[in-house]
Scaffold this motif. Structure first.
Motif, PDB file in Angstrom:
ATOM      1  N   ALA A  43       9.561  12.719   0.645  1.00 54.07           N
ATOM      2  CA  ALA A  43       8.931  11.550   0.026  1.00 54.07           C
ATOM      3  C   ALA A  43       9.497  10.258   0.612  1.00 54.07           C
ATOM      4  N   ALA A  44      10.816  10.193   0.743  1.00 54.59           N
ATOM      5  CA  ALA A  44      11.441   8.998   1.314  1.00 54.59           C
ATOM      6  C   ALA A  44      10.988   8.796   2.760  1.00 54.59           C
ATOM      7  N   ALA A  45      10.929   9.865   3.531  1.00 52.85           N
ATOM      8  CA  ALA A  45      10.483   9.766   4.923  1.00 52.85           C
ATOM      9  C   ALA A  45       9.014   9.354   4.999  1.00 52.85           C
ATOM     10  N   PHE A  46       8.198   9.848   4.086  1.00 47.63           N
ATOM     11  CA  PHE A  46       6.781   9.484   4.029  1.00 47.63           C
ATOM     12  C   PHE A  46       6.629   7.985   3.792  1.00 47.63           C
ATOM     13  N   VAL A  47       7.353   7.457   2.803  1.00 48.73           N
ATOM     14  CA  VAL A  47       7.273   6.028   2.494  1.00 48.73           C
ATOM     15  C   VAL A  47       7.770   5.208   3.683  1.00 48.73           C
ATOM     16  N   ARG A  48       8.936   5.569   4.217  1.00 52.89           N
ATOM     17  CA  ARG A  48       9.488   4.808   5.357  1.00 52.89           C
ATOM     18  C   ARG A  48       8.586   4.895   6.587  1.00 52.89           C
ATOM     19  N   GLY A  49       7.954   6.047   6.792  1.00 53.88           N
ATOM     20  CA  GLY A  49       7.084   6.221   7.949  1.00 53.88           C
ATOM     21  C   GLY A  49       5.816   5.394   7.882  1.00 53.88           C
ATOM     22  N   HIS A  50       5.270   5.241   6.672  1.00 49.73           N
ATOM     23  CA  HIS A  50       4.017   4.505   6.515  1.00 49.73           C
ATOM     24  C   HIS A  50       4.217   3.061   6.077  1.00 49.73           C
ATOM     25  N   ARG A  51       5.339   2.769   5.458  1.00 52.81           N
ATOM     26  CA  ARG A  51       5.666   1.406   5.020  1.00 52.81           C
ATOM     27  C   ARG A  51       7.100   1.106   5.450  1.00 52.81           C
ATOM     28  N   PRO A  52       7.313   0.906   6.771  1.00 54.67           N
ATOM     29  CA  PRO A  52       8.678   0.780   7.307  1.00 54.67           C
ATOM     30  C   PRO A  52       9.476  -0.409   6.763  1.00 54.67           C
ATOM     31  N   HIS A  53       8.812  -1.381   6.175  1.00 50.81           N
ATOM     32  CA  HIS A  53       9.540  -2.552   5.657  1.00 50.81           C
ATOM     33  C   HIS A  53       9.912  -2.410   4.186  1.00 50.81           C
ATOM     34  N   ALA A  84       1.940  15.288  -5.106  1.00 51.85           N
ATOM     35  CA  ALA A  84       1.120  14.546  -4.159  1.00 51.85           C
ATOM     36  C   ALA A  84       1.579  13.097  -4.161  1.00 51.85           C
ATOM     37  N   LEU A  85       1.745  12.555  -2.975  1.00 47.24           N
ATOM     38  CA  LEU A  85       2.083  11.143  -2.827  1.00 47.24           C
ATOM     39  C   LEU A  85       0.995  10.497  -1.993  1.00 47.24           C
ATOM     40  N   SER A  86       0.571   9.317  -2.408  1.00 49.27           N
ATOM     41  CA  SER A  86      -0.407   8.574  -1.619  1.00 49.27           C
ATOM     42  C   SER A  86      -0.038   7.096  -1.665  1.00 49.27           C
ATOM     43  N   LEU A  87      -0.503   6.380  -0.657  1.00 51.66           N
ATOM     44  CA  LEU A  87      -0.135   4.973  -0.499  1.00 51.66           C
ATOM     45  C   LEU A  87      -1.378   4.080  -0.491  1.00 51.66           C
ATOM     46  N   PRO A  88      -1.946   3.835  -1.669  1.00 50.88           N
ATOM     47  CA  PRO A  88      -3.062   2.892  -1.719  1.00 50.88           C
ATOM     48  C   PRO A  88      -2.522   1.455  -1.733  1.00 50.88           C
ATOM     49  N   GLY A  89      -2.694   0.753  -0.649  1.00 44.83           N
ATOM     50  CA  GLY A  89      -2.220  -0.633  -0.573  1.00 44.83           C
ATOM     51  C   GLY A  89      -0.715  -0.732  -0.581  1.00 44.83           C
ATOM     52  N   ASP A  90      -0.190  -1.602  -1.445  1.00 46.81           N
ATOM     53  CA  ASP A  90       1.252  -1.852  -1.502  1.00 46.81           C
ATOM     54  C   ASP A  90       1.939  -1.038  -2.595  1.00 46.81           C
TER      55      ASP A  90
END
Length: 144
Positions: A43-53, A84-90
Motif C-alpha cells: 500500500a505504501a509503495a502504491f501511494v508513493r509510486g502514484h503520488r510521489p510527493h 482494494a486501494l484506489s487513488l481518485p484525485g488527491d
C-alpha cells in the motif's frame, strides 16, 4: 463527522481521473499475520509510486488505517477477505471486504479494545460501510 453518520453507506463514487483510469491495487488478505506487513508495504509503495510527493505522515496514516481495517477483517471474519486501494484525485480510497455480514460497531471510549473505528474516524476524511451479498465492505477515504 458525527457518530450519526456511521450508518451503512454507499461507497464513494469513483470518478475517472483526467488521464482516464484510476490507479487501483487489489490484494487478498489471508489469516496469516505475516501477510499483513506485506499488504501495508504494498500500500505504501502504491501511494508513493502514484503520488510521489505524498509526505511521510500521510503514508504513515495510510499504513495505520489499512492495518486497523485489515486486522478487524482478519479477527472477525472468515476468508475470503480482500483489500482494494484506489487513488481518485488527491485522495486514497481503502476498501476492505469480508465475509461477515454484521456491520462494524463504532465505540466511544475504551471497552477493552475496539477503538479501531474511532482511530479511523480521527484520520480519514470520511469512512463508512456497505453491506453486500455475503458480507460487507468497510471503506475509508484519506487525503493525500
Amino acid at each position: 463527522m458525527s457518530v450519526d453518520e456511521f450508518r451503512p453507506s454507499r461507497l464513494p463514487a469513483r470518478a475517472a481521473s483526467p488521464e482516464g483510469a484510476i490507479p487501483r491495487l487489489d490484494l487478498m488478505l489471508t489469516q496469516d499475520s505475516t501477510t499483513l506487513r506485506g499488504i501495508r508495504d504494498q500500500a505504501a509503495a502504491f501511494v508513493r509510486g502514484h503520488r510521489p510527493h505524498t509526505d511521510a505522515d500521510a503514508v504513515a496514516d495510510v499504513r495505520l488505517v489499512l492495518d486497523e481495517m485489515a486486522c478487524n477483517a482478519m479477527r472477525h471474519a472468515r476468508p475470503p477477505c480482500t483489500v482494494a486501494l484506489s487513488l481518485p484525485g488527491d485522495r486514497l480510497l481503502i476498501e476492505v471486504s469480508d465475509s461477515l455480514p454484521v456491520l462494524a460497531r463504532y465505540r466511544e471510549g475504551y471497552e477493552g479494545g475496539g477503538r479501531g473505528l474511532a482511530l479511523i474516524n480521527a484520520i480519514a476524511v470520511r469512512w463508512g460501510q456497505t453491506p453486500r451479498e455475503g458480507g460487507k465492505t468497510v471503506w475509508a477515504e484519506l487525503a493525500l
